[in-house]
Design a protein around this motif. Structure first.
Motif, PDB file in Angstrom:
ATOM      1  N   ALA A 233     -31.542  15.425 -37.298  1.00  0.00           N
ATOM      2  CA  ALA A 233     -32.518  14.432 -36.851  1.00  0.00           C
ATOM      3  C   ALA A 233     -32.532  13.214 -37.769  1.00  0.00           C
ATOM      4  N   LEU A 234     -32.373  13.439 -39.061  1.00  0.00           N
ATOM      5  CA  LEU A 234     -32.329  12.322 -40.008  1.00  0.00           C
ATOM      6  C   LEU A 234     -31.106  11.450 -39.757  1.00  0.00           C
ATOM      7  N   VAL A 235     -29.979  12.083 -39.497  1.00  0.00           N
ATOM      8  CA  VAL A 235     -28.772  11.313 -39.177  1.00  0.00           C
ATOM      9  C   VAL A 235     -28.999  10.509 -37.898  1.00  0.00           C
ATOM     10  N   ALA A 236     -29.620  11.137 -36.904  1.00  0.00           N
ATOM     11  CA  ALA A 236     -29.907  10.445 -35.645  1.00  0.00           C
ATOM     12  C   ALA A 236     -30.846   9.268 -35.865  1.00  0.00           C
ATOM     13  N   TYR A 237     -31.752   9.387 -36.816  1.00  0.00           N
ATOM     14  CA  TYR A 237     -32.665   8.284 -37.142  1.00  0.00           C
ATOM     15  C   TYR A 237     -31.866   7.049 -37.570  1.00  0.00           C
ATOM     16  N   MET A 238     -30.759   7.296 -38.222  1.00  0.00           N
ATOM     17  CA  MET A 238     -29.924   6.206 -38.728  1.00  0.00           C
ATOM     18  C   MET A 238     -28.902   5.732 -37.689  1.00  0.00           C
ATOM     19  N   THR A 239     -28.296   6.660 -36.978  1.00  0.00           N
ATOM     20  CA  THR A 239     -27.154   6.315 -36.117  1.00  0.00           C
ATOM     21  C   THR A 239     -27.444   6.345 -34.621  1.00  0.00           C
ATOM     22  N   GLY A 240     -28.522   7.052 -34.234  1.00  0.00           N
ATOM     23  CA  GLY A 240     -28.756   7.338 -32.831  1.00  0.00           C
ATOM     24  C   GLY A 240     -28.203   8.715 -32.503  1.00  0.00           C
ATOM     25  N   LEU A 241     -28.817   9.405 -31.551  1.00  0.00           N
ATOM     26  CA  LEU A 241     -28.429  10.774 -31.228  1.00  0.00           C
ATOM     27  C   LEU A 241     -26.971  10.900 -30.799  1.00  0.00           C
ATOM     28  N   ASP A 242     -26.485   9.902 -30.071  1.00  0.00           N
ATOM     29  CA  ASP A 242     -25.141  10.011 -29.519  1.00  0.00           C
ATOM     30  C   ASP A 242     -24.051   9.981 -30.576  1.00  0.00           C
ATOM     31  N   ARG A 243     -24.382   9.562 -31.784  1.00  0.00           N
ATOM     32  CA  ARG A 243     -23.360   9.465 -32.840  1.00  0.00           C
ATOM     33  C   ARG A 243     -23.465  10.579 -33.880  1.00  0.00           C
ATOM     34  N   VAL A 244     -24.376  11.498 -33.680  1.00  0.00           N
ATOM     35  CA  VAL A 244     -24.476  12.630 -34.608  1.00  0.00           C
ATOM     36  C   VAL A 244     -23.308  13.575 -34.342  1.00  0.00           C
ATOM     37  N   PRO A 245     -22.478  13.860 -35.346  1.00  0.00           N
ATOM     38  CA  PRO A 245     -21.314  14.738 -35.135  1.00  0.00           C
ATOM     39  C   PRO A 245     -21.719  16.208 -35.057  1.00  0.00           C
ATOM     40  N   LEU A 246     -22.259  16.595 -33.910  1.00  0.00           N
ATOM     41  CA  LEU A 246     -22.795  17.939 -33.733  1.00  0.00           C
ATOM     42  C   LEU A 246     -21.740  19.023 -33.881  1.00  0.00           C
ATOM     43  N   ASP A 247     -20.484  18.670 -33.664  1.00  0.00           N
ATOM     44  CA  ASP A 247     -19.404  19.644 -33.788  1.00  0.00           C
ATOM     45  C   ASP A 247     -18.914  19.776 -35.229  1.00  0.00           C
ATOM     46  N   GLN A 248     -19.509  19.004 -36.134  1.00  0.00           N
ATOM     47  CA  GLN A 248     -19.134  19.054 -37.552  1.00  0.00           C
ATOM     48  C   GLN A 248     -20.392  19.195 -38.415  1.00  0.00           C
ATOM     49  N   PRO A 249     -21.078  20.317 -38.336  1.00  0.00           N
ATOM     50  CA  PRO A 249     -22.346  20.477 -39.050  1.00  0.00           C
ATOM     51  C   PRO A 249     -22.249  20.308 -40.568  1.00  0.00           C
ATOM     52  N   ASP A 250     -21.060  20.522 -41.113  1.00  0.00           N
ATOM     53  CA  ASP A 250     -20.886  20.356 -42.559  1.00  0.00           C
ATOM     54  C   ASP A 250     -20.612  18.906 -42.945  1.00  0.00           C
ATOM     55  N   HIS A 251     -20.498  18.047 -41.933  1.00  0.00           N
ATOM     56  CA  HIS A 251     -20.203  16.633 -42.205  1.00  0.00           C
ATOM     57  C   HIS A 251     -21.114  15.725 -41.380  1.00  0.00           C
ATOM     58  N   LEU A 252     -22.374  16.095 -41.296  1.00  0.00           N
ATOM     59  CA  LEU A 252     -23.311  15.342 -40.468  1.00  0.00           C
ATOM     60  C   LEU A 252     -23.432  13.893 -40.917  1.00  0.00           C
ATOM     61  N   ASP A 253     -23.343  13.650 -42.212  1.00  0.00           N
ATOM     62  CA  ASP A 253     -23.543  12.302 -42.744  1.00  0.00           C
ATOM     63  C   ASP A 253     -22.320  11.397 -42.598  1.00  0.00           C
ATOM     64  N   SER A 254     -21.250  11.918 -42.032  1.00  0.00           N
ATOM     65  CA  SER A 254     -19.997  11.154 -41.993  1.00  0.00           C
ATOM     66  C   SER A 254     -20.108   9.865 -41.189  1.00  0.00           C
ATOM     67  N   GLU A 255     -21.049   9.812 -40.231  1.00  0.00           N
ATOM     68  CA  GLU A 255     -21.189   8.620 -39.399  1.00  0.00           C
ATOM     69  C   GLU A 255     -22.234   7.644 -39.936  1.00  0.00           C
ATOM     70  N   THR A 256     -22.913   8.002 -41.027  1.00  0.00           N
ATOM     71  CA  THR A 256     -23.933   7.108 -41.579  1.00  0.00           C
ATOM     72  C   THR A 256     -23.299   6.102 -42.533  1.00  0.00           C
ATOM     73  N   ARG A 257     -23.972   5.006 -42.717  1.00  0.00           N
ATOM     74  CA  ARG A 257     -23.402   3.865 -43.449  1.00  0.00           C
ATOM     75  C   ARG A 257     -22.935   4.243 -44.847  1.00  0.00           C
ATOM     76  N   THR A 258     -23.737   4.999 -45.568  1.00  0.00           N
ATOM     77  CA  THR A 258     -23.380   5.366 -46.942  1.00  0.00           C
ATOM     78  C   THR A 258     -22.896   6.814 -47.050  1.00  0.00           C
TER      79      THR A 258
END
Length: 218
Positions: A172-197
């Protein structure tokens, strides 16, 4: 009037059941100290602590939260008020404010991010996707940002019911930053990979652990 008196054993079972349910409802908001986090990423480290290369990610996150503590105190009352009203951990709210706007320190004179002119206020709400409420530093704004996170937590519970509450919160925190559609749900160990930092959820969890220790709790 007929009164039904339940046996003490049954009463005890019912009370225990209700307490367990209540704990379950609040646990995702109150067990911050038990959550695992890698803290700030290399990008955040280099951006904010170039002379602190020996620090771990969690140490950098807590250092940054410490730097924001004085400014954050201006909003502590509102943060705790919103947290109580929404049953959301105040430390999470403070951590988002710290990560998003350095407790207001990176906002321009109109309340928008100096580096992101479409995001508004302490919690950096995107003006193109939300009808902005309140002023940049108001309780109403904090309530709006916090409510957004709660809705995202609910969405994550629906999309990933098999995930732990900690992982649902991070998603949910990642979605707060990127939007739900960009959360890498298939990569739970790399959720932050789509966030800016590359660290949004982990950095926030680490900062929240710090703010909890400083009285940002229910």
């Amino acid at each position: 009037m007929i009164q039904t008196i339940l046996p003490p054993f049954i009463v005890g079972v019912l009370v225990g059941f209700l307490i367990d349910k209540l704990k379950g409802f609040l646990s995702e908001y109150r067990n911050l100290s038990q959550m695992t986090t890698t803290g700030a990423s290399k990008i955040t480290k280099e951006k904010n602590s170039s002379n602190k290369n020996g620090m771990t990610g969690v140490e950098v996150s807590k250092m940054l939260a410490q730097q924001d503590l004085e400014l954050m105190s201006k909003y502590k009352k509102d943060i705790k008020s919103v947290g109580k009203a929404l049953r959301l951990h105040p430390a999470l709210i403070a951590a988002i404010i710290s990560k998003q706007s350095r407790a207001g320190g990176t906002l321009d004179c109109k309340g928008y991010g100096k580096l992101d002119s479409v995001c508004f206020g302490l919690m950096q709400i995107h003006k193109d996707y939300h009808e902005l409420k309140g002023t940049a530093f108001s309780r109403e704004h904090i309530d709006q940002g916090s409510t957004c996170l709660i809705h995202l937590i609910k969405d994550m519970k629906i999309q990933k019911p098999d995930w732990s509450e900690e992982m649902q919160l991070k998603g949910a925190l990642v979605a707060y930053m990127t939007g739900l559609d960009r959360v890498p749900l298939d990569q739970p160990d790399h959720l932050d990979s789509e966030t800016r930092t590359k660290d949004f959820s982990n950095d926030i969890i680490a900062r929240a652990q710090f703010f909890e220790q400083k009285g940002y709790k229910l």
